[in-house]
Design a protein around this motif. Structure first.
Motif, PDB file in Angstrom:
ATOM      1  N   VAL A 200       0.889  -1.268  -0.109  1.00  0.00           N
ATOM      2  CA  VAL A 200       0.034  -0.054  -0.064  1.00  0.00           C
ATOM      3  C   VAL A 200       0.703   1.193  -0.050  1.00  0.00           C
ATOM      4  O   VAL A 200       1.783   1.515   0.821  1.00  0.00           O
ATOM      5  CB  VAL A 200      -1.030   0.078   0.936  1.00  0.00           C
ATOM      6  CG1 VAL A 200      -1.610   1.190   1.412  1.00  0.00           C
ATOM      7  CG2 VAL A 200      -1.950  -1.298   1.072  1.00  0.00           C
ATOM      8  N   LEU A 203      -3.395   5.511   2.265  1.00  0.00           N
ATOM      9  CA  LEU A 203      -4.942   5.369   2.448  1.00  0.00           C
ATOM     10  C   LEU A 203      -5.687   6.505   3.118  1.00  0.00           C
ATOM     11  O   LEU A 203      -4.842   7.606   3.654  1.00  0.00           O
ATOM     12  CB  LEU A 203      -4.818   3.948   3.414  1.00  0.00           C
ATOM     13  CG  LEU A 203      -4.308   4.204   4.564  1.00  0.00           C
ATOM     14  CD1 LEU A 203      -5.025   5.026   5.738  1.00  0.00           C
ATOM     15  CD2 LEU A 203      -4.058   2.665   5.248  1.00  0.00           C
ATOM     16  N   VAL A 221     -12.158   2.185   4.485  1.00  0.00           N
ATOM     17  CA  VAL A 221     -10.754   2.768   4.062  1.00  0.00           C
ATOM     18  C   VAL A 221     -10.691   2.425   2.736  1.00  0.00           C
ATOM     19  O   VAL A 221     -10.821   1.418   1.723  1.00  0.00           O
ATOM     20  CB  VAL A 221      -9.773   1.841   4.723  1.00  0.00           C
ATOM     21  CG1 VAL A 221      -8.416   2.255   4.529  1.00  0.00           C
ATOM     22  CG2 VAL A 221     -10.268   1.818   6.345  1.00  0.00           C
ATOM     23  N   LEU A 223      -7.910   2.547  -0.189  1.00  0.00           N
ATOM     24  CA  LEU A 223      -6.387   2.243  -0.646  1.00  0.00           C
ATOM     25  C   LEU A 223      -5.728   2.601  -1.752  1.00  0.00           C
ATOM     26  O   LEU A 223      -6.435   2.636  -2.634  1.00  0.00           O
ATOM     27  CB  LEU A 223      -5.932   0.960   0.019  1.00  0.00           C
ATOM     28  CG  LEU A 223      -6.576   0.484   1.325  1.00  0.00           C
ATOM     29  CD1 LEU A 223      -7.678  -0.457   1.194  1.00  0.00           C
ATOM     30  CD2 LEU A 223      -5.385  -0.144   2.205  1.00  0.00           C
ATOM     31  N   LEU A 314      -1.164  -0.807   8.663  1.00  0.00           N
ATOM     32  CA  LEU A 314      -2.198  -0.278   8.004  1.00  0.00           C
ATOM     33  C   LEU A 314      -3.223   0.100   8.946  1.00  0.00           C
ATOM     34  O   LEU A 314      -4.017   1.390   8.759  1.00  0.00           O
ATOM     35  CB  LEU A 314      -2.910  -1.147   6.939  1.00  0.00           C
ATOM     36  CG  LEU A 314      -2.259  -1.562   5.789  1.00  0.00           C
ATOM     37  CD1 LEU A 314      -3.126  -2.063   4.665  1.00  0.00           C
ATOM     38  CD2 LEU A 314      -1.595  -0.411   5.008  1.00  0.00           C
ATOM     39  N   ARG A 327      -5.551  12.001   4.052  1.00  0.00           N
ATOM     40  CA  ARG A 327      -4.850  10.854   3.312  1.00  0.00           C
ATOM     41  C   ARG A 327      -3.707  10.734   3.832  1.00  0.00           C
ATOM     42  O   ARG A 327      -2.627  11.648   4.115  1.00  0.00           O
ATOM     43  CB  ARG A 327      -4.753  11.121   1.766  1.00  0.00           C
ATOM     44  CG  ARG A 327      -3.976  10.204   0.965  1.00  0.00           C
ATOM     45  CD  ARG A 327      -4.052  10.657  -0.564  1.00  0.00           C
ATOM     46  NE  ARG A 327      -3.094   9.860  -1.441  1.00  0.00           N
ATOM     47  CZ  ARG A 327      -1.855  10.233  -1.627  1.00  0.00           C
ATOM     48  NH1 ARG A 327      -1.305  11.174  -0.836  1.00  0.00           N
ATOM     49  NH2 ARG A 327      -1.179   9.462  -2.345  1.00  0.00           N
TER      50      ARG A 327
END
Length: 336
Positions: A200, A203, A221, A223, A314, A327
């Motif tokens: 990732v 997010l 969420v 991503l 995450l 973000r």
């Protein structure tokens, strides 16, 4: 035989793990400890094993080879590190810890003491995940452009005059759990999409406490992956009848999974219509079985340290996104 101590009935999956231990021919429940003595004594009585009120006595017990940790998540770090230092193998519920730094400290201790740590990420062992990974690896979908995963239930929907649903009140105690729906149910979509879509990049999260129970009960969420694809994670404690959904969309195909039903459409296959694969039956050993096999030196687990650490990373990023309403680039956390 691997002799196991059960450490706490705090988590709702504690009974499931006790059953899995007892069903495994190589594992045996020998005793129970709980930070709440009354709860622990009741559990030990149900299981027909002794209750030990002193945690250190469990650690000093040379007949105990391994522990199953289902304490509040806030206790994971201290309990697991102590167990590792006493040469006990460890099985625990997700998430491992609230921060990547804590996770890394745990793994460092585990490796130094040469014990096996298994974090239960069970959907990485299902037949539909195995098939989805095959579809990605074989290129049946072309370039993956979007991935979506939803996992939700009605655990916070109050029945009658109660304040809570079937989830216990302690699940909404952020000091113990670290959060609500996202850190609990949302863990499954996170670790699944981490595997399927790759690293990732950034997010943005929206966590809501609709019923004001003390933690989020509804969350989404969005991503952005390093590959350029996008992802959507949805989770909730307020959804009655919501099926588990995993969807992968690519330049040459689409894979849709709802509960355990799989549908695939790919321009690479003749007919270009929907197919329900008949060969999507392969699954992996469940986490408890992988743990037992690793302790015996029979096989290496498919669930990895990277899976576990990225899950916590995450979650950290999602919490920061909610707090700052923006973000978050994952590189920001790496710089801390």
């Amino acid at each position: 035989m691997i002799n196991v101590a059960l450490l706490s009935r705090w988590h709702v999956h504690a009974d499931d793990y006790a059953r899995e231990v007892n069903e495994n021919e190589y594992l045996s429940v020998q005793l129970v400890w709980d930070e709440e003595e009354e709860r622990g004594r009741k559990w030990a009585e149900e299981l027909g094993v002794p209750f030990e009120r002193d945690f250190q006595s469990v650690m000093d017990n040379s007949e105990i080879d391994a522990v199953v940790v289902t304490t509040p998540t806030s206790l994971h770090k201290d309990i697991i590190i102590t167990a590792a230092k006493h040469k006990k193998h460890i099985f625990t519920e997700k998430i491992l810890a609230f921060t990547v730094e804590e996770c890394e400290e745990i793994y460092e201790t585990v490796k130094a003491n040469q014990v096996h740590l298994m974090v239960s990420l069970p959907r990485l062992t299902t037949n539909y995940y195995v098939y989805a990974q095959k579809a990605v690896d074989e290129g049946w979908l072309g370039n993956l452009t979007t991935i979506r995963c939803r996992f939700a239930h009605n655990g916070a929907v109050a029945a009658g005059e109660g304040d809570y649903g079937w989830l216990p009140e302690r699940f909404f105690n952020i000091a113990q759990s670290g959060g609500g729906a996202l850190i609990d149910l949302g863990a499954h979509p996170f670790y699944l999409t981490n595997r399927l879509a790759g690293p990732v990049k950034a997010l943005q999260a929206s966590l809501r406490s609709t019923r004001n129970l003390g933690a989020d009960d509804n969350a989404i969420v969005i991503l952005e992956y390093e590959s350029g694809s996008l992802g959507v994670i949805e989770t909730s404690f307020l959804s009655d009848g919501s099926p588990f959904q995993l969807e992968l969309y690519g330049t040459e195909g689409t894979l849709l999974i709802e509960d355990e039903q799989i549908r695939l459409r790919s321009s690479q296959f003749a007919g270009n219509g929907w197919i329900k694969p008949e060969d999507a039956t392969e699954s992996l050993l469940i986490p408890m079985e992988q743990w037992a096999a690793a302790i015996q030196g029979k096989s290496k687990p498919s669930i990895t340290e990277e899976d576990v650490i990225q899950l916590t990373r995450l979650n950290e990023a999602a919490v920061l996104s909610q707090e700052e309403n923006r973000r978050i680039e994952l590189i920001e956390l790496l710089g801390e």
